[in-house]
Design a protein around this motif. Sequence first.
Motif, PDB file in Angstrom:
ATOM      1  N   SER A 151      -2.023  -1.298  -6.958  1.00 39.53           N
ATOM      2  CA  SER A 151      -1.153  -0.202  -7.061  1.00 39.53           C
ATOM      3  C   SER A 151      -0.240  -0.055  -6.005  1.00 39.53           C
ATOM      4  O   SER A 151      -0.527  -0.641  -4.815  1.00 39.53           O
ATOM      5  N   PRO A 152       0.985   0.708  -6.178  1.00 44.21           N
ATOM      6  CA  PRO A 152       1.783   0.695  -4.970  1.00 44.21           C
ATOM      7  C   PRO A 152       1.211   1.330  -3.594  1.00 44.21           C
ATOM      8  O   PRO A 152       1.213   0.838  -2.745  1.00 44.21           O
ATOM      9  N   GLU A 153       0.228   2.118  -4.139  1.00 40.38           N
ATOM     10  CA  GLU A 153      -0.501   3.058  -2.782  1.00 40.38           C
ATOM     11  C   GLU A 153      -1.456   1.865  -2.311  1.00 40.38           C
ATOM     12  O   GLU A 153      -1.555   1.878  -1.114  1.00 40.38           O
ATOM     13  N   LYS A 154      -2.126   1.091  -3.016  1.00 36.86           N
ATOM     14  CA  LYS A 154      -2.909  -0.041  -2.514  1.00 36.86           C
ATOM     15  C   LYS A 154      -2.168  -1.008  -1.558  1.00 36.86           C
ATOM     16  O   LYS A 154      -2.590  -1.554  -0.811  1.00 36.86           O
ATOM     17  N   LYS A 155      -1.078  -1.435  -2.277  1.00 34.27           N
ATOM     18  CA  LYS A 155      -0.265  -2.382  -1.472  1.00 34.27           C
ATOM     19  C   LYS A 155       0.211  -1.920  -0.010  1.00 34.27           C
ATOM     20  O   LYS A 155       0.178  -2.599   1.107  1.00 34.27           O
ATOM     21  N   ALA A 156       0.252  -0.467  -0.006  1.00 36.41           N
ATOM     22  CA  ALA A 156       0.590   0.005   1.343  1.00 36.41           C
ATOM     23  C   ALA A 156      -0.614  -0.200   2.388  1.00 36.41           C
ATOM     24  O   ALA A 156      -0.398  -0.668   3.513  1.00 36.41           O
ATOM     25  N   VAL A 157      -1.795  -0.025   1.775  1.00 35.75           N
ATOM     26  CA  VAL A 157      -2.863  -0.336   2.391  1.00 35.75           C
ATOM     27  C   VAL A 157      -3.232  -1.570   2.907  1.00 35.75           C
ATOM     28  O   VAL A 157      -3.464  -1.886   4.074  1.00 35.75           O
ATOM     29  N   LEU A 158      -2.795  -2.568   1.932  1.00 38.05           N
ATOM     30  CA  LEU A 158      -2.863  -4.080   2.205  1.00 38.05           C
ATOM     31  C   LEU A 158      -2.063  -4.573   3.337  1.00 38.05           C
ATOM     32  O   LEU A 158      -2.239  -5.289   4.126  1.00 38.05           O
ATOM     33  N   CYS A 159      -0.743  -3.741   3.109  1.00 36.77           N
ATOM     34  CA  CYS A 159       0.174  -3.924   4.342  1.00 36.77           C
ATOM     35  C   CYS A 159      -0.285  -3.726   5.690  1.00 36.77           C
ATOM     36  O   CYS A 159      -0.212  -4.325   6.661  1.00 36.77           O
ATOM     37  N   VAL A 160      -1.183  -2.803   5.943  1.00 38.07           N
ATOM     38  CA  VAL A 160      -1.648  -2.571   7.347  1.00 38.07           C
ATOM     39  C   VAL A 160      -2.809  -3.319   7.511  1.00 38.07           C
ATOM     40  O   VAL A 160      -2.841  -3.958   8.605  1.00 38.07           O
ATOM     41  N   ALA A 161      -3.549  -3.896   6.563  1.00 39.43           N
ATOM     42  CA  ALA A 161      -4.293  -4.967   6.569  1.00 39.43           C
ATOM     43  C   ALA A 161      -3.703  -6.505   7.299  1.00 39.43           C
ATOM     44  O   ALA A 161      -4.094  -7.187   8.144  1.00 39.43           O
ATOM     45  N   TYR A 162      -2.467  -6.662   6.407  1.00 39.93           N
ATOM     46  CA  TYR A 162      -1.541  -8.028   6.742  1.00 39.93           C
ATOM     47  C   TYR A 162      -1.278  -7.572   8.501  1.00 39.93           C
ATOM     48  O   TYR A 162      -1.228  -8.430   9.280  1.00 39.93           O
ATOM     49  N   SER A 163      -0.866  -6.367   8.667  1.00 38.82           N
ATOM     50  CA  SER A 163      -0.506  -6.278  10.203  1.00 38.82           C
ATOM     51  C   SER A 163      -1.535  -6.515  11.209  1.00 38.82           C
ATOM     52  O   SER A 163      -1.204  -6.984  12.223  1.00 38.82           O
ATOM     53  N   GLU A 164      -2.699  -6.198  10.746  1.00 36.84           N
ATOM     54  CA  GLU A 164      -3.943  -6.418  11.755  1.00 36.84           C
ATOM     55  C   GLU A 164      -3.950  -8.111  11.678  1.00 36.84           C
ATOM     56  O   GLU A 164      -4.480  -8.447  12.921  1.00 36.84           O
ATOM     57  N   LEU A 165      -3.916  -8.816  11.000  1.00 40.04           N
ATOM     58  CA  LEU A 165      -3.860 -10.245  10.890  1.00 40.04           C
ATOM     59  C   LEU A 165      -2.993 -10.926  11.889  1.00 40.04           C
ATOM     60  O   LEU A 165      -2.934 -11.822  12.525  1.00 40.04           O
ATOM     61  N   GLY A 166      -1.621 -10.055  11.921  1.00 36.51           N
ATOM     62  CA  GLY A 166      -0.641 -10.663  12.945  1.00 36.51           C
ATOM     63  C   GLY A 166       0.013 -11.997  12.315  1.00 36.51           C
ATOM     64  O   GLY A 166       0.040 -12.062  11.262  1.00 36.51           O
ATOM     65  N   PRO A 167       0.078 -12.865  13.290  1.00 37.89           N
ATOM     66  CA  PRO A 167       0.826 -14.065  12.635  1.00 37.89           C
ATOM     67  C   PRO A 167       0.097 -14.815  11.768  1.00 37.89           C
ATOM     68  O   PRO A 167       0.639 -15.655  11.002  1.00 37.89           O
ATOM     69  N   ALA A 168      -1.379 -14.725  11.535  1.00 40.88           N
ATOM     70  CA  ALA A 168      -2.079 -15.252  10.711  1.00 40.88           C
ATOM     71  C   ALA A 168      -1.612 -14.936   9.204  1.00 40.88           C
ATOM     72  O   ALA A 168      -1.876 -15.587   8.329  1.00 40.88           O
ATOM     73  N   ALA A 169      -0.783 -13.899   9.299  1.00 42.58           N
ATOM     74  CA  ALA A 169      -0.450 -13.196   7.805  1.00 42.58           C
ATOM     75  C   ALA A 169       0.797 -13.750   7.395  1.00 42.58           C
ATOM     76  O   ALA A 169       1.562 -13.267   6.237  1.00 42.58           O
ATOM     77  N   ALA A 170       1.496 -14.773   8.227  1.00 42.68           N
ATOM     78  CA  ALA A 170       2.864 -15.194   7.693  1.00 42.68           C
ATOM     79  C   ALA A 170       2.904 -15.892   6.186  1.00 42.68           C
ATOM     80  O   ALA A 170       3.946 -15.488   5.781  1.00 42.68           O
TER      81      ALA A 170
END
Length: 415
Positions: A151-170
Amino acid sequence: MRPLLPVAILALSFWGFGYATLARAEGAASSAAAGQAALSLEDCQRILADGDEASRLKAVAALESMGEEAVPVLLAALDDSHDAVRARAIVAVGKLAPARADIAVPKLLELAQKDGAQVDELPNWILAFQTIGKFGASALPTLDEQWESASPEKKAVLCVAYSELGPAAAPAVPRLVELIEEDNLVNRRQAVGALMAIGPAAAPAVPVLRKALYHEDFHTQYWACRALGAIGEPALPAVPDLIDRLKNGAASVKRNAAAALGKIGPKIGPEAIQALTEAVDDVVQPVREQAVLALGRLGPEAAGSAREAIEKSHARRPIYPASAACWAIWRLGGPFEPLKNSLISDIRGGIYRDEATEILLTMGHDAEPVIQELEVLARSLAEKKLAPLEEEELANIQQTLAEVRAARQSGPQRP
């Protein structure tokens, strides 16, 4: 356990959160593991089912030393009724990363969305996201799979997870770009935050970030500036747009445009350097500060008229923190002694301690005379009975010295 925090608050809190408390949590877990009598996997399962809180913490510490086979039991401990047990289990899972990312990452995501308990000053939901970051690229398959039906709300949460991965989330950059283009303010900011963490590898997002610089929402404009700055030199195509925003944007956009130009680096060209030089005398203090810092980052490429402009502006209408102006002047070939004095003054005073410490950390070995004087001051203050103001000064100096030590232990010094 508490329900998911509002996503907007989650984003703003998370991106600015330090890692000192995480280090304390990991240290506490390691201390608990030391000196433990050997416990079997079955012992730990039994203790976690019916032991008291102290016993459960010991069981989690024991599990941490068992390796991959302990991961499923540790994941079960993430549902423990004790806040501290869940926190220690999160840390332990992170120390065993990337083992069993397939089952650990979904469980950590679930916990991050519902656990608002706070242990040792660090909320469990933040600790869970930081732990996901420890899985690196091995977390991507799970995050990607969840994105498809999110959902849009869940995508926001996943973005935070991607941000924690840093360059690995390219590899996630294309979907983050799509999210920025959607008409959802919260998700747009979350996606930009993830691009900031990815850094130069987020270069494919430069075109959409250039467009975002002119979005009707000025918050989107300044987040786009910050992302372009984090991308660095690959964001050179955005320089004309950043010059425009520096000249014509709202105050918060102008200051972030100035900062972005400095982070993109010396190849920004003479037109950008001239725009930054003019911004040194902006009527808004934060804009002046960021223009000065940007010119300092450019170093010799911006010498001459830029240094003269900084000196004149600082003399007529002081730039705060003073150490920012003195650092830029020094970087452009000016004297060191005013920089040394201003850094010490700003650190002692406390109001601009964070900014002065950040400048100190950029100086590498050139910072040694400042650090040595701070150490002498700290010893001198510690040896006498202090007035309240002196107690604050000592605390400020000690905090900066601690941050310098931590930075040196964590990696090579920045130039």
